[in-house]
Motif scaffolding. Structure first.
Motif, PDB file in Angstrom:
ATOM      1  N   ALA A  46       1.711  22.209  11.576  1.00  0.00           N
ATOM      2  CA  ALA A  46       2.398  20.932  11.732  1.00  0.00           C
ATOM      3  C   ALA A  46       2.562  20.294  10.363  1.00  0.00           C
ATOM      4  CB  ALA A  46       1.612  19.992  12.639  1.00  0.00           C
ATOM      5  N   VAL A  47       3.337  19.229  10.349  1.00  0.00           N
ATOM      6  CA  VAL A  47       3.367  18.342   9.192  1.00  0.00           C
ATOM      7  C   VAL A  47       2.301  17.278   9.420  1.00  0.00           C
ATOM      8  CG1 VAL A  47       4.700  16.672   7.883  1.00  0.00           C
ATOM      9  CG2 VAL A  47       5.800  18.751   8.733  1.00  0.00           C
ATOM     10  N   TYR A  48       1.386  17.166   8.475  1.00  0.00           N
ATOM     11  CA  TYR A  48       0.291  16.204   8.581  1.00  0.00           C
ATOM     12  C   TYR A  48       0.609  14.994   7.712  1.00  0.00           C
ATOM     13  CZ  TYR A  48      -2.572  19.609  11.037  1.00  0.00           C
ATOM     14  OH  TYR A  48      -3.070  20.482  11.970  1.00  0.00           O
ATOM     15  N   SER A  49       0.478  13.818   8.308  1.00  0.00           N
ATOM     16  CA  SER A  49       0.773  12.578   7.597  1.00  0.00           C
ATOM     17  C   SER A  49      -0.428  11.649   7.664  1.00  0.00           C
ATOM     18  CB  SER A  49       1.975  11.874   8.214  1.00  0.00           C
ATOM     19  OG  SER A  49       3.132  12.681   8.163  1.00  0.00           O
ATOM     20  N   CYS A  50      -0.629  10.898   6.602  1.00  0.00           N
ATOM     21  CA  CYS A  50      -1.702   9.911   6.620  1.00  0.00           C
ATOM     22  C   CYS A  50      -1.117   8.511   6.829  1.00  0.00           C
ATOM     23  CB  CYS A  50      -2.536   9.966   5.343  1.00  0.00           C
ATOM     24  SG  CYS A  50      -1.637   9.785   3.789  1.00  0.00           S
ATOM     25  N   SER A  60     -10.568  -3.458   3.077  1.00  0.00           N
ATOM     26  CA  SER A  60     -11.738  -3.810   3.872  1.00  0.00           C
ATOM     27  C   SER A  60     -11.431  -3.919   5.353  1.00  0.00           C
ATOM     28  CB  SER A  60     -12.352  -5.110   3.356  1.00  0.00           C
ATOM     29  OG  SER A  60     -11.409  -6.170   3.456  1.00  0.00           O
ATOM     30  N   THR A  61     -10.197  -4.244   5.708  1.00  0.00           N
ATOM     31  CA  THR A  61      -9.874  -4.400   7.133  1.00  0.00           C
ATOM     32  C   THR A  61      -9.130  -3.187   7.688  1.00  0.00           C
ATOM     33  OG1 THR A  61      -7.746  -5.447   6.654  1.00  0.00           O
ATOM     34  CG2 THR A  61      -9.675  -6.900   6.849  1.00  0.00           C
ATOM     35  N   TYR A  62      -9.037  -2.137   6.874  1.00  0.00           N
ATOM     36  CA  TYR A  62      -8.163  -1.030   7.255  1.00  0.00           C
ATOM     37  C   TYR A  62      -8.867   0.099   7.980  1.00  0.00           C
ATOM     38  CZ  TYR A  62      -4.006  -2.712   4.931  1.00  0.00           C
ATOM     39  OH  TYR A  62      -2.886  -3.453   4.600  1.00  0.00           O
ATOM     40  N   THR A  63      -8.116   0.715   8.867  1.00  0.00           N
ATOM     41  CA  THR A  63      -8.440   2.016   9.431  1.00  0.00           C
ATOM     42  C   THR A  63      -7.419   3.000   8.877  1.00  0.00           C
ATOM     43  OG1 THR A  63      -9.363   1.105  11.460  1.00  0.00           O
ATOM     44  CG2 THR A  63      -8.583   3.388  11.530  1.00  0.00           C
ATOM     45  N   MET A  64      -7.911   4.132   8.420  1.00  0.00           N
ATOM     46  CA  MET A  64      -7.040   5.178   7.897  1.00  0.00           C
ATOM     47  C   MET A  64      -7.038   6.330   8.892  1.00  0.00           C
ATOM     48  SD  MET A  64      -6.389   3.828   4.866  1.00  0.00           S
ATOM     49  CE  MET A  64      -5.857   5.121   3.747  1.00  0.00           C
ATOM     50  N   ALA A  65      -5.915   7.015   8.970  1.00  0.00           N
ATOM     51  CA  ALA A  65      -5.819   8.070   9.987  1.00  0.00           C
ATOM     52  C   ALA A  65      -4.929   9.206   9.529  1.00  0.00           C
ATOM     53  CB  ALA A  65      -5.278   7.490  11.287  1.00  0.00           C
ATOM     54  N   TRP A  66      -5.101  10.337  10.191  1.00  0.00           N
ATOM     55  CA  TRP A  66      -4.210  11.481  10.061  1.00  0.00           C
ATOM     56  C   TRP A  66      -3.505  11.695  11.398  1.00  0.00           C
ATOM     57  CZ3 TRP A  66      -3.165  13.761   5.542  1.00  0.00           C
ATOM     58  CH2 TRP A  66      -4.085  13.629   4.489  1.00  0.00           C
ATOM     59  N   PHE A  67      -2.218  11.910  11.310  1.00  0.00           N
ATOM     60  CA  PHE A  67      -1.406  12.318  12.443  1.00  0.00           C
ATOM     61  C   PHE A  67      -0.744  13.639  12.078  1.00  0.00           C
ATOM     62  CE2 PHE A  67      -1.135   8.689  15.400  1.00  0.00           C
ATOM     63  CZ  PHE A  67      -1.787   7.727  14.656  1.00  0.00           C
ATOM     64  N   ARG A  68      -0.256  14.345  13.074  1.00  0.00           N
ATOM     65  CA  ARG A  68       0.480  15.572  12.802  1.00  0.00           C
ATOM     66  C   ARG A  68       1.638  15.693  13.782  1.00  0.00           C
ATOM     67  NH1 ARG A  68      -3.877  20.240  14.751  1.00  0.00           N
ATOM     68  NH2 ARG A  68      -3.764  19.811  17.000  1.00  0.00           N
ATOM     69  N   GLN A  69       2.661  16.405  13.323  1.00  0.00           N
ATOM     70  CA  GLN A  69       3.825  16.630  14.160  1.00  0.00           C
ATOM     71  C   GLN A  69       4.285  18.064  13.991  1.00  0.00           C
ATOM     72  OE1 GLN A  69       7.119  13.903  13.626  1.00  0.00           O
ATOM     73  NE2 GLN A  69       7.855  14.334  15.685  1.00  0.00           N
ATOM     74  N   ALA A  70       4.233  18.797  15.088  1.00  0.00           N
ATOM     75  CA  ALA A  70       4.702  20.177  15.099  1.00  0.00           C
ATOM     76  C   ALA A  70       6.177  20.198  15.460  1.00  0.00           C
ATOM     77  CB  ALA A  70       3.889  20.994  16.102  1.00  0.00           C
ATOM     78  N   PRO A  71       6.890  21.246  15.088  1.00  0.00           N
ATOM     79  CA  PRO A  71       8.324  21.325  15.398  1.00  0.00           C
ATOM     80  C   PRO A  71       8.573  21.179  16.890  1.00  0.00           C
ATOM     81  CG  PRO A  71       7.703  23.046  13.860  1.00  0.00           C
ATOM     82  CD  PRO A  71       6.428  22.412  14.310  1.00  0.00           C
ATOM     83  N   VAL A 114       0.845  -1.183   0.000  1.00  0.00           N
ATOM     84  CA  VAL A 114       0.000   0.000   0.000  1.00  0.00           C
ATOM     85  C   VAL A 114       0.885   1.239   0.000  1.00  0.00           C
ATOM     86  CG1 VAL A 114      -1.710   1.331   1.271  1.00  0.00           C
ATOM     87  CG2 VAL A 114      -1.847  -1.173   1.257  1.00  0.00           C
ATOM     88  N   GLN A 115       0.612   2.128  -0.929  1.00  0.00           N
ATOM     89  CA  GLN A 115       1.335   3.398  -0.967  1.00  0.00           C
ATOM     90  C   GLN A 115       0.338   4.519  -0.741  1.00  0.00           C
ATOM     91  OE1 GLN A 115       3.342   3.303  -4.779  1.00  0.00           O
ATOM     92  NE2 GLN A 115       5.202   2.548  -3.816  1.00  0.00           N
ATOM     93  N   LEU A 116       0.729   5.475   0.097  1.00  0.00           N
ATOM     94  CA  LEU A 116      -0.137   6.601   0.428  1.00  0.00           C
ATOM     95  C   LEU A 116       0.537   7.890  -0.018  1.00  0.00           C
ATOM     96  CD1 LEU A 116      -1.086   5.541   4.074  1.00  0.00           C
ATOM     97  CD2 LEU A 116      -2.334   5.050   1.967  1.00  0.00           C
ATOM     98  N   GLN A 117      -0.251   8.777  -0.584  1.00  0.00           N
ATOM     99  CA  GLN A 117       0.269  10.050  -1.078  1.00  0.00           C
ATOM    100  C   GLN A 117      -0.587  11.174  -0.506  1.00  0.00           C
ATOM    101  OE1 GLN A 117       2.934  10.493  -3.312  1.00  0.00           O
ATOM    102  NE2 GLN A 117       2.723  12.696  -3.015  1.00  0.00           N
ATOM    103  N   ALA A 118       0.002  11.943   0.397  1.00  0.00           N
ATOM    104  CA  ALA A 118      -0.719  13.056   1.015  1.00  0.00           C
ATOM    105  C   ALA A 118      -0.470  14.345   0.244  1.00  0.00           C
ATOM    106  CB  ALA A 118      -0.282  13.225   2.466  1.00  0.00           C
ATOM    107  N   SER A 119      -1.486  15.196   0.224  1.00  0.00           N
ATOM    108  CA  SER A 119      -1.365  16.484  -0.455  1.00  0.00           C
ATOM    109  C   SER A 119      -2.365  17.466   0.132  1.00  0.00           C
ATOM    110  CB  SER A 119      -1.610  16.322  -1.957  1.00  0.00           C
ATOM    111  OG  SER A 119      -2.921  15.839  -2.188  1.00  0.00           O
ATOM    112  N   GLY A 120      -2.230  18.733  -0.248  1.00  0.00           N
ATOM    113  CA  GLY A 120      -3.213  19.736   0.127  1.00  0.00           C
ATOM    114  C   GLY A 120      -2.775  20.727   1.180  1.00  0.00           C
ATOM    115  N   GLN A 175       3.983  10.393   2.861  1.00  0.00           N
ATOM    116  CA  GLN A 175       4.880  11.485   3.223  1.00  0.00           C
ATOM    117  C   GLN A 175       4.041  12.601   3.803  1.00  0.00           C
ATOM    118  OE1 GLN A 175       3.352  11.556   0.474  1.00  0.00           O
ATOM    119  NE2 GLN A 175       3.063  13.696  -0.029  1.00  0.00           N
ATOM    120  N   GLY A 176       4.597  13.444   4.576  1.00  0.00           N
ATOM    121  CA  GLY A 176       3.833  14.511   5.208  1.00  0.00           C
ATOM    122  C   GLY A 176       3.564  15.666   4.279  1.00  0.00           C
TER     123      GLY A 176
END
Length: 125
Positions: free
Chosen positions: A91-95, A29-40, A1-7, A117-118
């Motif tokens: 922050a940098v937001y990553s999926c 079908s078995t997946y949960t998707m999420a957003w995380f973030r990391q501030a400096p 699985v490859q994820l590409q974040a943008s926006g 990638q974030g």
């Protein structure tokens, strides 16, 4: 699985942004998707999660009512609509995607198998 974040981008306080996370073709079908973030200088923190099947959503308390997570199964894409942005949302937001997670796993970054990638979100005051 490859994820590409943008926006991500630079916005002013009170503005809105919509982040996207496009997933490679596959069965989620078995997946949960999420957003995380990391501030400096801070640890990565959970923002929101959504079950791919069923669409149940879960949010970190500080963003409830401002952010909305959603997904388009036909496009294999997850979104994070962010409204009323504040400087502390910078922050940098990553999926991320994880299989067979239970509710108590959602906020634990180590339980996710795949990461995009974030994308940088900067909110000026």
């Amino acid at each position: 699985v490859q994820l590409q974040a943008s926006g991500g981008g630079l916005v002013q306080a009170g503005d809105s942004l919509r982040l996207s996370c496009a997933a490679s073709e596959g069965t989620f079908s078995t997946y949960t998707m999420a957003w995380f973030r990391q501030a400096p200088g801070k640890e990565r923190e959970f923002v929101a999660a959504i079950r791919w099947i069923g669409g149940s959503t879960y949010y970190e308390n500080s963003i409830k009512g401002r952010f909305t997570i959603s997904r388009d199964r036909a496009k294999n894409t997850m979104y994070l609509q962010m409204n009323s942005l504040k400087p502390e949302d910078t922050a940098v937001y990553s999926c991320a995607a994880g299989s067979r997670l239970i509710l108590s796993d959602f906020g634990r970054s180590g339980r996710y198998d795949y990461w995009g990638q974030g994308t940088q979100v900067t909110v000026s005051s």
